[in-house]
Design a protein around this motif. Structure first.
Motif, PDB file in Angstrom:
ATOM      1  N   ALA A  11       1.647  16.099  -3.439  1.00 20.96           N
ATOM      2  CA  ALA A  11       0.526  15.291  -4.059  1.00 20.96           C
ATOM      3  C   ALA A  11       0.680  14.134  -4.050  1.00 20.96           C
ATOM      4  O   ALA A  11      -0.516  13.135  -3.916  1.00 20.96           O
ATOM      5  N   VAL A  12       1.632  13.505  -4.393  1.00 19.05           N
ATOM      6  CA  VAL A  12       2.161  12.114  -4.353  1.00 19.05           C
ATOM      7  C   VAL A  12       1.758  11.490  -2.922  1.00 19.05           C
ATOM      8  O   VAL A  12       1.212  10.251  -2.806  1.00 19.05           O
ATOM      9  N   ALA A  13       2.333  12.065  -2.007  1.00 18.53           N
ATOM     10  CA  ALA A  13       2.168  11.766  -0.604  1.00 18.53           C
ATOM     11  C   ALA A  13       0.643  11.584  -0.052  1.00 18.53           C
ATOM     12  O   ALA A  13       0.370  10.789   0.449  1.00 18.53           O
ATOM     13  N   LEU A  14      -0.031  12.728  -0.313  1.00 17.99           N
ATOM     14  CA  LEU A  14      -1.163  12.571   0.115  1.00 17.99           C
ATOM     15  C   LEU A  14      -2.174  11.660  -0.659  1.00 17.99           C
ATOM     16  O   LEU A  14      -3.025  11.185  -0.108  1.00 17.99           O
ATOM     17  N   GLY A  15      -1.961  11.315  -1.934  1.00 14.87           N
ATOM     18  CA  GLY A  15      -2.476  10.567  -2.767  1.00 14.87           C
ATOM     19  C   GLY A  15      -2.249   9.078  -2.155  1.00 14.87           C
ATOM     20  O   GLY A  15      -3.113   8.112  -2.072  1.00 14.87           O
ATOM     21  N   LEU A  16      -1.090   8.884  -1.837  1.00 13.62           N
ATOM     22  CA  LEU A  16      -0.684   7.726  -1.317  1.00 13.62           C
ATOM     23  C   LEU A  16      -1.308   7.220   0.351  1.00 13.62           C
ATOM     24  O   LEU A  16      -1.932   6.249   0.441  1.00 13.62           O
ATOM     25  N   ALA A  17      -1.268   8.460   0.759  1.00 16.34           N
ATOM     26  CA  ALA A  17      -2.094   8.453   2.392  1.00 16.34           C
ATOM     27  C   ALA A  17      -3.612   7.925   2.066  1.00 16.34           C
ATOM     28  O   ALA A  17      -4.144   7.101   2.903  1.00 16.34           O
ATOM     29  N   ALA A  18      -4.309   8.816   1.183  1.00 18.75           N
ATOM     30  CA  ALA A  18      -5.387   8.471   0.990  1.00 18.75           C
ATOM     31  C   ALA A  18      -5.974   6.825   0.358  1.00 18.75           C
ATOM     32  O   ALA A  18      -6.942   6.106   0.978  1.00 18.75           O
ATOM     33  N   LYS A  19      -4.777   6.480  -0.489  1.00 18.32           N
ATOM     34  CA  LYS A  19      -4.823   5.097  -1.061  1.00 18.32           C
ATOM     35  C   LYS A  19      -4.718   4.003   0.072  1.00 18.32           C
ATOM     36  O   LYS A  19      -5.300   3.042   0.329  1.00 18.32           O
ATOM     37  N   LEU A  20      -3.894   4.284   0.940  1.00 17.80           N
ATOM     38  CA  LEU A  20      -3.385   3.500   2.023  1.00 17.80           C
ATOM     39  C   LEU A  20      -4.555   3.200   3.170  1.00 17.80           C
ATOM     40  O   LEU A  20      -4.804   2.197   3.820  1.00 17.80           O
ATOM     41  N   ALA A  21      -5.298   4.452   3.259  1.00 26.33           N
ATOM     42  CA  ALA A  21      -6.154   4.510   4.364  1.00 26.33           C
ATOM     43  C   ALA A  21      -7.509   3.924   3.978  1.00 26.33           C
ATOM     44  O   ALA A  21      -8.308   3.747   5.040  1.00 26.33           O
ATOM     45  N   ALA A  22      -7.756   4.041   2.765  1.00 26.86           N
ATOM     46  CA  ALA A  22      -9.126   3.525   2.277  1.00 26.86           C
ATOM     47  C   ALA A  22      -9.580   2.180   2.578  1.00 26.86           C
ATOM     48  O   ALA A  22     -10.581   1.992   2.994  1.00 26.86           O
ATOM     49  N   PRO A  23      -8.803   1.107   2.623  1.00 25.07           N
ATOM     50  CA  PRO A  23      -9.478  -0.227   3.002  1.00 25.07           C
ATOM     51  C   PRO A  23      -9.952  -0.117   4.482  1.00 25.07           C
ATOM     52  O   PRO A  23     -10.963  -0.711   4.696  1.00 25.07           O
ATOM     53  N   ALA A  24      -9.299   0.509   5.318  1.00 27.69           N
ATOM     54  CA  ALA A  24      -9.428   0.278   6.614  1.00 27.69           C
ATOM     55  C   ALA A  24     -10.741   1.481   6.909  1.00 27.69           C
ATOM     56  O   ALA A  24     -11.770   1.123   7.672  1.00 27.69           O
ATOM     57  N   LEU A  25     -10.613   2.544   6.364  1.00 24.17           N
ATOM     58  CA  LEU A  25     -11.817   3.437   6.612  1.00 24.17           C
ATOM     59  C   LEU A  25     -12.951   2.959   5.805  1.00 24.17           C
ATOM     60  O   LEU A  25     -14.227   3.248   6.448  1.00 24.17           O
ATOM     61  N   ILE A  26     -12.939   2.500   4.763  1.00 20.64           N
ATOM     62  CA  ILE A  26     -14.221   1.924   3.998  1.00 20.64           C
ATOM     63  C   ILE A  26     -14.961   0.812   4.880  1.00 20.64           C
ATOM     64  O   ILE A  26     -15.948   0.487   5.083  1.00 20.64           O
TER      65      ILE A  26
END
Length: 90
Positions: A11-26
């Motif tokens: 869960a920590v890894a998936l949350g971190l991946a989503a947090k790190l991908a958010a700036p580029a994806l948004i």
């Protein structure tokens, strides 16, 4: 290591991946939508017109958010390393 620990780390890894991908994806989403809206209003259907601004904006977002992304990754890695003794004893 029990099942709860594995699920917590996942869960920590998936949350971190989503947090790190958010700036580029948004950024890609907003720029892509804006360029598509501009293309539909002006009826210009050029492929590079949608790709080039999106690529430049994502690169700029990565430059701006890169320091924050690396610091988040380092903090999470330190937290996971700190958990190793607790995981080994269970």
């Amino acid at each position: 290591m029990d099942t709860n620990a594995v699920l917590d780390i996942a869960a920590v890894a998936l949350g971190l991946a989503a947090k790190l991908a958010a700036p580029a994806l948004i950024t890609a989403l907003v720029v892509g939508f804006t360029v598509s809206l501009l293309q539909s209003v002006t009826q210009i259907q050029e492929v590079t017109l949608s790709f080039v601004p999106k690529a430049i904006a994502v690169a700029l977002a990565l430059v701006i958010a890169g320091n924050w992304m690396i610091s988040e990754l380092v903090v999470t890695t330190h937290e996971l390393f700190a958990r190793i003794p607790q995981l080994l004893e269970s």
